[in-house]
Design an enzyme around this catalytic site. Structure first.
Site, PDB file in Angstrom:
ATOM      1  N   ASP A 107       0.860  -1.180   0.000  1.00 55.09           N
ATOM      2  CA  ASP A 107       0.000   0.000   0.000  1.00 55.09           C
ATOM      3  C   ASP A 107       0.899   1.233   0.000  1.00 55.09           C
ATOM      4  O   ASP A 107       1.314   1.715  -1.040  1.00 55.09           O
ATOM      5  CB  ASP A 107      -0.897  -0.090   1.240  1.00 55.09           C
ATOM      6  CG  ASP A 107      -1.909   1.029   1.341  1.00 55.09           C
ATOM      7  OD1 ASP A 107      -2.147   1.711   0.336  1.00 55.09           O
ATOM      8  OD2 ASP A 107      -2.481   1.224   2.429  1.00 55.09           O
ATOM      9  N   LYS A 135      -0.620  -1.016  -4.775  1.00 50.68           N
ATOM     10  CA  LYS A 135      -1.392   0.200  -5.061  1.00 50.68           C
ATOM     11  C   LYS A 135      -0.410   1.311  -5.394  1.00 50.68           C
ATOM     12  O   LYS A 135       0.056   2.011  -4.480  1.00 50.68           O
ATOM     13  CB  LYS A 135      -2.207   0.622  -3.832  1.00 50.68           C
ATOM     14  CG  LYS A 135      -3.251  -0.378  -3.362  1.00 50.68           C
ATOM     15  CD  LYS A 135      -3.988   0.220  -2.164  1.00 50.68           C
ATOM     16  CE  LYS A 135      -4.857  -0.776  -1.459  1.00 50.68           C
ATOM     17  NZ  LYS A 135      -5.403  -0.243  -0.182  1.00 50.68           N
ATOM     18  N   VAL A 157      -9.230  -3.147  -0.233  1.00 50.64           N
ATOM     19  CA  VAL A 157      -9.691  -4.446  -0.739  1.00 50.64           C
ATOM     20  C   VAL A 157      -9.596  -5.523   0.343  1.00 50.64           C
ATOM     21  O   VAL A 157      -8.785  -5.420   1.263  1.00 50.64           O
ATOM     22  CB  VAL A 157      -8.892  -4.874  -1.985  1.00 50.64           C
ATOM     23  CG1 VAL A 157      -9.143  -3.928  -3.144  1.00 50.64           C
ATOM     24  CG2 VAL A 157      -7.391  -4.946  -1.676  1.00 50.64           C
ATOM     25  N   ARG A 169     -10.721 -12.460   5.624  1.00 44.81           N
ATOM     26  CA  ARG A 169      -9.491 -13.139   5.210  1.00 44.81           C
ATOM     27  C   ARG A 169      -9.808 -14.447   4.502  1.00 44.81           C
ATOM     28  O   ARG A 169      -9.094 -14.883   3.612  1.00 44.81           O
ATOM     29  CB  ARG A 169      -8.604 -13.448   6.427  1.00 44.81           C
ATOM     30  CG  ARG A 169      -7.909 -12.254   7.041  1.00 44.81           C
ATOM     31  CD  ARG A 169      -6.786 -12.742   7.950  1.00 44.81           C
ATOM     32  NE  ARG A 169      -6.374 -11.751   8.921  1.00 44.81           N
ATOM     33  CZ  ARG A 169      -5.480 -10.778   8.687  1.00 44.81           C
ATOM     34  NH1 ARG A 169      -4.931 -10.673   7.494  1.00 44.81           N
ATOM     35  NH2 ARG A 169      -5.154  -9.930   9.630  1.00 44.81           N
TER      36      ARG A 169
HETATM   37  P1  IMP Z   1       1.867  -0.589   3.753  1.00 46.89           P
HETATM   38  O1  IMP Z   1       2.922  -0.548   4.814  1.00 46.89           O
HETATM   39  O2  IMP Z   1       1.069   0.660   3.728  1.00 46.89           O
HETATM   40  O3  IMP Z   1       2.419  -0.941   2.378  1.00 46.89           O
HETATM   41  O4  IMP Z   1       0.811  -1.658   4.173  1.00 46.89           O
HETATM   42  C1  IMP Z   1       1.105  -2.974   4.244  1.00 46.89           C
HETATM   43  C2  IMP Z   1       0.012  -3.754   4.934  1.00 46.89           C
HETATM   44  O5  IMP Z   1      -1.187  -3.018   5.146  1.00 46.89           O
HETATM   45  C3  IMP Z   1      -0.393  -4.910   4.082  1.00 46.89           C
HETATM   46  O6  IMP Z   1       0.477  -6.010   4.226  1.00 46.89           O
HETATM   47  C4  IMP Z   1      -1.788  -5.196   4.600  1.00 46.89           C
HETATM   48  O7  IMP Z   1      -1.728  -6.003   5.741  1.00 46.89           O
HETATM   49  C5  IMP Z   1      -2.322  -3.827   4.966  1.00 46.89           C
HETATM   50  N1  IMP Z   1      -3.151  -3.269   3.853  1.00 46.89           N
HETATM   51  C6  IMP Z   1      -2.824  -2.286   3.011  1.00 46.89           C
HETATM   52  N2  IMP Z   1      -3.798  -2.042   2.134  1.00 46.89           N
HETATM   53  C7  IMP Z   1      -4.787  -2.917   2.417  1.00 46.89           C
HETATM   54  C8  IMP Z   1      -6.097  -3.176   1.825  1.00 46.89           C
HETATM   55  O8  IMP Z   1      -6.544  -2.573   0.839  1.00 46.89           O
HETATM   56  N3  IMP Z   1      -6.821  -4.153   2.421  1.00 46.89           N
HETATM   57  C9  IMP Z   1      -6.381  -4.871   3.495  1.00 46.89           C
HETATM   58  N4  IMP Z   1      -5.170  -4.662   4.053  1.00 46.89           N
HETATM   59  C10 IMP Z   1      -4.382  -3.692   3.527  1.00 46.89           C
END
Ligand code: IMP
Ligand code: MG
Length: 183
Positions: A107, A135, A157, A169
Site C-alpha cells: 500500500d 497500489k 480491498v 481473510r
Molecule cells: P503498507 O505498509 O502501507 O504498504 O501496508 C502494508 C500492509 O497493510 C499490508 O500487508 C496489509 O496487511 C495492509 N493493507 C494495506 N492495504 C490494504 C487493503 O486494501 N486491504 C487490506 N489490508 C491492507
C-alpha cells in the site's frame, strides 16, 4: 467463503479465486526460473500472506523453505500508520541465503521498505519482494518489488488473506470493500 456470502459488503469482485491461482502459478514459475540451481527461502508476512504463501509454495515444482514474520504497521483501521514493529521474527538465520519476501499487498510501502532494509542487514545472499497486489497511487516509500501480481487502484480491498478488522481473510476472491462497512 465466496463473494456471494458477503455480496452486500463488496463494491465489486476484483479477482476471482481462479484468476488469483493462475497468476500465482505464473509468479511461481518466474521465481523458479530466476532461482534455478539456488536454494530458496520464502518468507511470508503474517497474517495476510498466508494464502499467497500456501498457494505459491505448492505451485513450485522444486523444494522451497518457508518461514514467517509478523510485523505491525496498522492499527485496526484502513490507513497505514508508518510505525513498524516486529511481533514475530524469523526462526531462520538468513545469512548467505536467497530470500524472497512474500506479501499480499503493498500500500504505502512503509512496511516492506522497512522490512527489506532490516533483512538486508542480516547479510543474506539476496533479498527480493513478491507481492500479489500493489497500489501504485498510495506509495509513499520507494520499494524495489521484483514480482507483482497486479497493480490495483487506491481502494481498500479484502479477501484471500486481506482483512478488514480480521474479517474477510477467508473470502476466496478479492473484492473492493463497500464504504458502508467501514464508515
Ligand atoms: P503498507 O505498509 O502501507 O504498504 O501496508 C502494508 C500492509 O497493510 C499490508 O500487508 C496489509 O496487511 C495492509 N493493507 C494495506 N492495504 C490494504 C487493503 O486494501 N486491504 C487490506 N489490508 C491492507
Ligand atoms: Mg500484510
Amino acid at each position: 467463503m465466496d463473494s456471494a456470502h458477503v455480496e452486500s459488503d463488496l463494491v465489486n469482485v476484483l479477482f476471482t479465486e481462479a484468476q488469483i491461482l493462475e497468476r500465482i502459478g505464473e509468479l511461481a514459475e518466474e521465481i523458479e526460473r530466476d532461482y534455478a540451481g539456488k536454494e530458496l527461502l520464502i518468507v511470508g508476512i503474517l497474517r495476510g500472506a498466508v494464502m499467497v504463501m500456501a498457494d505459491m509454495a505448492r505451485a513450485f515444482t522444486r523444494h522451497v523453505e518457508m518461514d514467517w514474520m509478523a510485523v505491525s504497521s496498522y492499527g485496526s483501521g484502513t490507513k497505514s500508520s508508518g510505525v513498524v514493529r516486529i511481533l514475530k521474527d524469523l526462526d531462520t538465520d538468513i545469512s548467505g541465503r536467497h530470500v524472497v519476501v512474500v506479501d499480499e499487498i503493498i500500500d504505502t510501502g512503509l512496511t516492506l521498505s522497512w522490512l527489506t532494509s532490516n533483512l538486508s542487514s542480516r547479510s543474506p545472499a539476496s533479498v527480493e519482494i513478491c507481492t500479489l497486489l500493489r497500489k501504485p497511487e498510495a506509495l509513499q516509500m520507494p520499494v524495489d518489488v521484483k514480482y507483482v501480481g497486479w497493480d490495483i487502484p487506491n481502494e481498500f480491498v479484502v479477501g484471500y488473506g486481506l482483512d478488514y478488522r480480521e474479517r474477510y481473510r477467508n473470502l476466496r476472491d478479492i473484492g473492493t470493500l463497500a464504504p458502508h462497512v467501514y464508515s
